[in-house]
Design a protein around this motif. Structure first.
Motif, PDB file in Angstrom:
ATOM      1  N   ARG A  18       0.817  -1.216   0.000  1.00  0.00           N
ATOM      2  CA  ARG A  18       0.000   0.000   0.000  1.00  0.00           C
ATOM      3  C   ARG A  18       0.852   1.267   0.000  1.00  0.00           C
ATOM      4  NH1 ARG A  18      -3.865  -0.441   4.908  1.00  0.00           N
ATOM      5  NH2 ARG A  18      -1.875  -0.923   5.884  1.00  0.00           N
ATOM      6  N   SER A  19       2.153   1.105  -0.265  1.00  0.00           N
ATOM      7  CA  SER A  19       3.073   2.240  -0.208  1.00  0.00           C
ATOM      8  C   SER A  19       2.734   3.311  -1.243  1.00  0.00           C
ATOM      9  CB  SER A  19       4.496   1.753  -0.467  1.00  0.00           C
ATOM     10  OG  SER A  19       4.582   1.226  -1.779  1.00  0.00           O
ATOM     11  N   PHE A  20       3.295   4.480  -1.030  1.00  0.00           N
ATOM     12  CA  PHE A  20       3.254   5.579  -1.985  1.00  0.00           C
ATOM     13  C   PHE A  20       3.630   5.044  -3.376  1.00  0.00           C
ATOM     14  CE2 PHE A  20       3.832   9.902  -3.392  1.00  0.00           C
ATOM     15  CZ  PHE A  20       3.381  10.736  -2.390  1.00  0.00           C
ATOM     16  N   ASN A  21       4.721   4.271  -3.418  1.00  0.00           N
ATOM     17  CA  ASN A  21       5.182   3.733  -4.696  1.00  0.00           C
ATOM     18  C   ASN A  21       4.167   2.788  -5.323  1.00  0.00           C
ATOM     19  OD1 ASN A  21       8.258   4.197  -5.619  1.00  0.00           O
ATOM     20  ND2 ASN A  21       8.050   4.547  -3.420  1.00  0.00           N
ATOM     21  N   ALA A  22       3.598   1.876  -4.525  1.00  0.00           N
ATOM     22  CA  ALA A  22       2.612   0.929  -5.067  1.00  0.00           C
ATOM     23  C   ALA A  22       1.399   1.701  -5.590  1.00  0.00           C
ATOM     24  CB  ALA A  22       2.201  -0.067  -3.993  1.00  0.00           C
ATOM     25  N   GLN A  23       1.042   2.770  -4.889  1.00  0.00           N
ATOM     26  CA  GLN A  23      -0.129   3.541  -5.316  1.00  0.00           C
ATOM     27  C   GLN A  23       0.174   4.320  -6.601  1.00  0.00           C
ATOM     28  OE1 GLN A  23      -2.843   5.147  -2.422  1.00  0.00           O
ATOM     29  NE2 GLN A  23      -1.705   4.234  -0.728  1.00  0.00           N
ATOM     30  N   LEU A  24       1.403   4.782  -6.754  1.00  0.00           N
ATOM     31  CA  LEU A  24       1.756   5.439  -8.022  1.00  0.00           C
ATOM     32  C   LEU A  24       1.764   4.417  -9.163  1.00  0.00           C
ATOM     33  CD1 LEU A  24       4.517   8.090  -7.148  1.00  0.00           C
ATOM     34  CD2 LEU A  24       2.093   8.468  -7.653  1.00  0.00           C
ATOM     35  N   ALA A  25       2.182   3.192  -8.878  1.00  0.00           N
ATOM     36  CA  ALA A  25       2.144   2.139  -9.913  1.00  0.00           C
ATOM     37  C   ALA A  25       0.695   1.873 -10.333  1.00  0.00           C
ATOM     38  CB  ALA A  25       2.804   0.859  -9.394  1.00  0.00           C
ATOM     39  N   ALA A  26      -0.210   1.849  -9.361  1.00  0.00           N
ATOM     40  CA  ALA A  26      -1.633   1.631  -9.674  1.00  0.00           C
ATOM     41  C   ALA A  26      -2.183   2.796 -10.491  1.00  0.00           C
ATOM     42  CB  ALA A  26      -2.425   1.453  -8.377  1.00  0.00           C
ATOM     43  N   THR A  27      -1.745   3.994 -10.134  1.00  0.00           N
ATOM     44  CA  THR A  27      -2.160   5.196 -10.878  1.00  0.00           C
ATOM     45  C   THR A  27      -1.692   5.108 -12.333  1.00  0.00           C
ATOM     46  OG1 THR A  27      -2.091   6.564  -8.915  1.00  0.00           O
ATOM     47  CG2 THR A  27      -1.880   7.716 -11.020  1.00  0.00           C
ATOM     48  N   ALA A  28      -0.437   4.663 -12.509  1.00  0.00           N
ATOM     49  CA  ALA A  28       0.108   4.531 -13.863  1.00  0.00           C
ATOM     50  C   ALA A  28      -0.705   3.518 -14.664  1.00  0.00           C
ATOM     51  CB  ALA A  28       1.577   4.113 -13.804  1.00  0.00           C
ATOM     52  N   THR A  29      -1.053   2.418 -14.027  1.00  0.00           N
ATOM     53  CA  THR A  29      -1.863   1.396 -14.703  1.00  0.00           C
ATOM     54  C   THR A  29      -3.177   2.004 -15.196  1.00  0.00           C
ATOM     55  OG1 THR A  29      -0.902  -0.301 -13.283  1.00  0.00           O
ATOM     56  CG2 THR A  29      -2.945  -0.877 -14.428  1.00  0.00           C
ATOM     57  N   ASP A  30      -3.866   2.694 -14.305  1.00  0.00           N
ATOM     58  CA  ASP A  30      -5.141   3.334 -14.677  1.00  0.00           C
ATOM     59  C   ASP A  30      -4.949   4.331 -15.809  1.00  0.00           C
ATOM     60  OD1 ASP A  30      -6.291   1.942 -12.642  1.00  0.00           O
ATOM     61  OD2 ASP A  30      -6.472   3.657 -11.270  1.00  0.00           O
ATOM     62  N   ALA A  31      -3.945   5.194 -15.656  1.00  0.00           N
ATOM     63  CA  ALA A  31      -3.738   6.267 -16.632  1.00  0.00           C
ATOM     64  C   ALA A  31      -3.408   5.687 -18.005  1.00  0.00           C
ATOM     65  CB  ALA A  31      -2.618   7.198 -16.166  1.00  0.00           C
ATOM     66  N   LEU A  32      -2.588   4.632 -18.023  1.00  0.00           N
ATOM     67  CA  LEU A  32      -2.195   4.043 -19.309  1.00  0.00           C
ATOM     68  C   LEU A  32      -3.356   3.274 -19.935  1.00  0.00           C
ATOM     69  CD1 LEU A  32       1.432   2.913 -18.384  1.00  0.00           C
ATOM     70  CD2 LEU A  32       0.786   4.805 -19.910  1.00  0.00           C
ATOM     71  N   GLU A  33      -4.123   2.578 -19.110  1.00  0.00           N
ATOM     72  CA  GLU A  33      -5.298   1.874 -19.648  1.00  0.00           C
ATOM     73  C   GLU A  33      -6.280   2.873 -20.243  1.00  0.00           C
ATOM     74  OE1 GLU A  33      -5.144  -2.259 -16.997  1.00  0.00           O
ATOM     75  OE2 GLU A  33      -6.653  -0.737 -16.491  1.00  0.00           O
ATOM     76  N   ALA A  34      -6.381   4.020 -19.593  1.00  0.00           N
ATOM     77  CA  ALA A  34      -7.315   5.050 -20.085  1.00  0.00           C
ATOM     78  C   ALA A  34      -6.921   5.575 -21.463  1.00  0.00           C
ATOM     79  CB  ALA A  34      -7.398   6.201 -19.080  1.00  0.00           C
ATOM     80  N   ILE A  35      -5.635   5.503 -21.792  1.00  0.00           N
ATOM     81  CA  ILE A  35      -5.221   5.970 -23.128  1.00  0.00           C
ATOM     82  C   ILE A  35      -4.929   4.787 -24.064  1.00  0.00           C
ATOM     83  CG2 ILE A  35      -4.410   8.252 -22.392  1.00  0.00           C
ATOM     84  CD1 ILE A  35      -1.526   7.140 -22.405  1.00  0.00           C
ATOM     85  N   GLY A  36      -5.453   3.607 -23.700  1.00  0.00           N
ATOM     86  CA  GLY A  36      -5.451   2.501 -24.661  1.00  0.00           C
ATOM     87  C   GLY A  36      -4.364   1.458 -24.514  1.00  0.00           C
ATOM     88  N   TYR A  37      -3.547   1.582 -23.483  1.00  0.00           N
ATOM     89  CA  TYR A  37      -2.488   0.582 -23.274  1.00  0.00           C
ATOM     90  C   TYR A  37      -3.033  -0.681 -22.594  1.00  0.00           C
ATOM     91  CZ  TYR A  37       1.616   3.512 -24.338  1.00  0.00           C
ATOM     92  OH  TYR A  37       2.581   4.263 -24.957  1.00  0.00           O
TER      93      TYR A  37
END
Lengths: 263, 263
Positions: A18-37
């Motif tokens: 649940r670290s800051f880093n893990a949450q940024l990784a989850a954010t990246a996943t969402d953001a990239l999926e949102a643009i089609g990755y």
């Protein structure tokens, strides 16, 4: 021509899910999926990745009596006997158009977990050879970026700062990525992340986290526009003489040479 | 006043017991014993040291639900529940007057085995606190030096070299040692060590090894003379403003600032 779905790999190195880093990784996943990755995550702690390069990973050896890591890496590549966990990471790298490394800066470098991922996964013979490096590297055409958290404030990571210039601190990993041919995008750095130590209130940390998430999401949205996010410049084969020094007249792109020239 | 026998600790990080690195560690032991030191070696691969900072090392936790490495390190220090393998390394560090780190440069940094030794052994609370760092660090008065092997030739590790200036490449580890108060002596670097790859003959490698051993022996013999081997200069508390930037007029000693100023 069929349009293929772009693939992203996120390599996460933090022991707390649940670290800051893990949450940024989850954010990246969402953001990239949102643009089609399509996104895959190598959560190194979650996978129990073994970051220690050692004889135990090699079932068949070039030399049973003297373990030379590069020699055995090349032999394993030539004989298709790469360690299964390494092979699986390489497969992910080969499929990826974009790779994001998400980690905290510990002692001015990646945690051992990620350092050892480079030691073991960037296999000699398989991912680089004497003429297949830098601008002729195997991953040319692919992009990579570091998303790093640092405990200290931004001012301490300036050229005159106590901790040293962040571009220079990140250079060993940036140059490693360039070495195997990646185009390296500017890093996403979050400063003053101390896992709770420096926050008087938990709410203060959560507010910072939300701010970083929003900034990271915005940054990742912009990377699809090549003009808005240009890769870091590196020198390549044409710039060096046979001894490996910059040719007279060649412009130096490493951060220390660049910053020395700018003064 | 009784004269006490000086103590040295050698921290070795290489997977092959007969490697160039292991042989340089043995050379250092001999050379230091010859000038009156008692020598202990932390052979990290030999000891099976675990370089991965992780919850499994902490039997008692400050927060069972959220693993913050620095928070748990400090709690373990405060409650005297440090992991036994970490405690044993710290005991060796506290006894040592001189610490030598012997390792190959892998991807512009220490192998994961050594990187994780720093991650785990340089415990927050135990070896540094906000006001006990740099020139007020716990190990002030003790000396440390890196003995590093690099695969590429020396020319590639100059400021304009392909691999980047060696002083800058080593800076993250040098600064880590300064952070906990060590006086850091100039590094002993052996170039073009590729574990056999680049040598057409085994005899060529063995000749290089003998040359390096002799040079290392000579270097270590000279460190007893403080005038002949001066420590690397670093900035300290008096040089920085409250934001962590160099004060106007303060001379910058980090290699990038120094080399930028020299151009």
């Amino acid at each position: 021509m069929t349009e293929s779905i772009p693939q992203a790999l996120i390599v996460l190195a933090h022991p707390e899910p649940r670290s800051f880093n893990a949450q940024l990784a989850a954010t990246a996943t969402d953001a990239l999926e949102a643009i089609g990755y399509e996104v895959v995550c190598s959560d190194l702690y979650g996978q129990g990745f073994d970051p220690v390069e050692a004889p135990r990973h090699y079932t068949s050896r070039s030399d049973e009596n003297w373990f030379r890591p590069q020699t055995e890496q090349r032999y394993a590549s030539d004989t298709q006997t790469l360690p299964p966990d390494v092979e699986s990471e390489i497969k992910r790298l080969r499929s990826a158009d974009l790779v994001i490394f998400q980690y905290p800066l510990w002692w001015y470098g990646p945690p051992a977990m990620l350092k050892g991922w480079f030691d073991r996964v960037f296999v000699y013979g398989e991912l680089y050879r004497s003429k297949i490096r830098y601008d002729t590297g195997v991953f040319r055409g692919k992009r990579a970026l570091l998303s790093v958290t640092a405990g200290a404030p931004a001012a301490t990571y300036e050229l005159n700062g106590r901790n040293g210039d962040m571009d220079i601190v990140l250079w060993p990993v940036h140059f490693t990525l360039h070495y195997v041919g990646f185009s390296v995008l500017p890093p996403f750095v979050t400063f003053s992340v101390q896992g709770g130590i420096s926050y008087t209130e938990e709410s203060e940390m959560l507010a910072e986290l939300e701010k970083s998430k929003a900034q990271f999401r915005d940054y990742l949205t912009r990377i699809t526009d090549a003009k808005s996010v240009e890769p870091i410049r590196f020198n390549g084969w044409d710039d060096w003489d046979t001894e490996g020094r910059l040719r007279p007249g060649a412009e130096g792109h490493s951060p220390f040479v660049r910053k020395a020239a700018a003064r």
